[in-house]
Design an enzyme around this catalytic site. Sequence first.
Site, PDB file in Angstrom:
ATOM      1  N   ARG A 146       3.305  -4.428   8.244  1.00 41.21           N
ATOM      2  CA  ARG A 146       2.784  -3.466   9.233  1.00 41.21           C
ATOM      3  C   ARG A 146       3.706  -2.262   9.344  1.00 41.21           C
ATOM      4  O   ARG A 146       3.275  -1.156   9.643  1.00 41.21           O
ATOM      5  CB  ARG A 146       2.592  -4.129  10.607  1.00 41.21           C
ATOM      6  N   TYR A 167     -14.772  17.969  14.156  1.00 43.55           N
ATOM      7  CA  TYR A 167     -15.512  16.729  13.899  1.00 43.55           C
ATOM      8  C   TYR A 167     -15.861  16.072  15.237  1.00 43.55           C
ATOM      9  O   TYR A 167     -15.021  15.966  16.125  1.00 43.55           O
ATOM     10  CB  TYR A 167     -14.649  15.819  13.026  1.00 43.55           C
ATOM     11  N   ASP A 224      -6.633  19.860  10.909  1.00 37.11           N
ATOM     12  CA  ASP A 224      -7.402  18.884  10.140  1.00 37.11           C
ATOM     13  C   ASP A 224      -7.808  19.579   8.842  1.00 37.11           C
ATOM     14  O   ASP A 224      -8.653  20.475   8.842  1.00 37.11           O
ATOM     15  CB  ASP A 224      -8.626  18.439  10.948  1.00 37.11           C
ATOM     16  N   LYS A 280     -12.634  11.222   2.548  1.00 37.82           N
ATOM     17  CA  LYS A 280     -13.504  12.257   1.984  1.00 37.82           C
ATOM     18  C   LYS A 280     -13.019  12.672   0.587  1.00 37.82           C
ATOM     19  O   LYS A 280     -13.026  11.867  -0.315  1.00 37.82           O
ATOM     20  CB  LYS A 280     -13.575  13.433   2.957  1.00 37.82           C
TER      21      LYS A 280
HETATM   22  N1  PLP Z   1     -11.974  14.858  10.202  1.00 39.06           N
HETATM   23  C1  PLP Z   1     -13.100  15.329   9.648  1.00 39.06           C
HETATM   24  C2  PLP Z   1     -13.235  16.794   9.374  1.00 39.06           C
HETATM   25  C3  PLP Z   1     -14.143  14.450   9.331  1.00 39.06           C
HETATM   26  O1  PLP Z   1     -15.273  14.936   8.795  1.00 39.06           O
HETATM   27  C4  PLP Z   1     -13.989  13.061   9.613  1.00 39.06           C
HETATM   28  C5  PLP Z   1     -15.066  12.076   9.315  1.00 39.06           C
HETATM   29  O2  PLP Z   1     -16.186  12.434   9.053  1.00 39.06           O
HETATM   30  C6  PLP Z   1     -12.807  12.629  10.206  1.00 39.06           C
HETATM   31  C7  PLP Z   1     -11.815  13.549  10.467  1.00 39.06           C
HETATM   32  C8  PLP Z   1     -12.598  11.169  10.557  1.00 39.06           C
HETATM   33  O3  PLP Z   1     -12.182  10.474   9.432  1.00 39.06           O
HETATM   34  P1  PLP Z   1     -12.502   8.900   9.211  1.00 39.06           P
HETATM   35  O4  PLP Z   1     -13.972   8.772   9.140  1.00 39.06           O
HETATM   36  O5  PLP Z   1     -11.776   8.623   7.918  1.00 39.06           O
HETATM   37  O6  PLP Z   1     -11.922   8.156  10.364  1.00 39.06           O
END
Ligand code: PLP
Length: 391
Positions: free
Chosen positions: A59, A112, A186, A211
């Site tokens: 962990r 998001y 992000d 992604k």
């Molecule tokens: N940030 C963006 C721009 C996203 O599109 C997403 C998911 O669609 C996330 C963060 C969250 O990531 P995760 O689905 O891997 O938890």
Amino acid sequence: MHAPIGTGGQVHGLAPATIAVTSGRPERTPGGPVNAPVVLSSTYVSAGTPPPGDLLYARAGTETWVPFERALADLEGAALPGLVFGSGMAAIAAAMSLVPHGGRLVIARHAYQVTLAFADDLAARAGVEVVRVDIADTAAVTAAVQGPVPASLLWVESPTNPMLEVADIPALVAAAHAVGCPVAVDNTFATPLGQRPLGWGADVVVHSVTKYLAGHSDVVLGAIVVDDADLRARFEAYRTLHGSIAGPWEVWLALRGLRTLALRVGRSQASAAELARRLATHPRVVEVRHPSLPQDPGHSRAKRLMNGFGSIIGVRPVGGAGAADAVVDALRLWVPATSLGGVESSLERRRRFATESLTVPDDLLRLSVGIEDVEDLWSDLSQALWTLPEA
Ligand code: PLP
């Protein structure tokens, strides 16, 4: 014999496409593997007072994370290794821990949707004031960050999901730092091939590795990259305390996917620009959003700041939300699915989620362009749009 590149230490002076292939390889030894192994062990042999840095318990750290963390940091231009998390949201939760109880969070209004839900949860349980801003409006973001009291964190997404607004990240970092506010970006949509926010002074970069970085829609994973030792120690401690860790197989798959990042992103970006250009003149389309289009509000900024325009397109077909759903139904090659950044092209109407921001148009389709042949993608899209009646 020349010193091997990318095995062990940091990679300097190489193009991103080369870094993606090279970084995080095992030491080059005769008979040794060229790929890092997957180690499946929850615990490590140890007795007595453990020396600092020794592996003890999975962990807190495993060797299978290390090559991916090195490669991602090299791609983002960070000296310190990245930190892999169990999902993008786990990485986002860790980054959001920079906002204290009763603090102020300034956040892109079209971030998001689950990031926004997380922010709302902070407001409900920790008295955080959440200020949603149009991240493309530098003056408005600057004013929001300044206050009445300076913000505790500025949360940037660029391009935003799903509206594809483009932020002037260097200007926003300068404005936030002027009032002592840290900046998290992000970087999921742009990928480190599209922009490197740490180079503009951003404090934290987060990724949904799920992604483009992993790229094959077969793992859920997240990561943080920082270039400040105290901040990294803080996030590493957060990860261990919360147990928001990644499994070794997932990280190995993500590293395997990362090796082809430049090929995949290059292909899908080129196809996205071509599809956006054609969609813009399709008689059954009301509006197309893609920063490659000269008429797109984010075009000149993306051209100045980004390397490429990304592989996500926003499309509003004639006839409203019902027509958008009909287009999804009529497609045969494009996959109707949430998520993005895989090798397969996919799409969804974002407002099918009751939780999506109400400022996202009801009829907006978010297209994630993959690496299939662009003419096949166009034929399918075009035939689906032609099933719609004239406005
Ligand atoms: N940030 C963006 C721009 C996203 O599109 C997403 C998911 O669609 C996330 C963060 C969250 O990531 P995760 O689905 O891997 O938890």
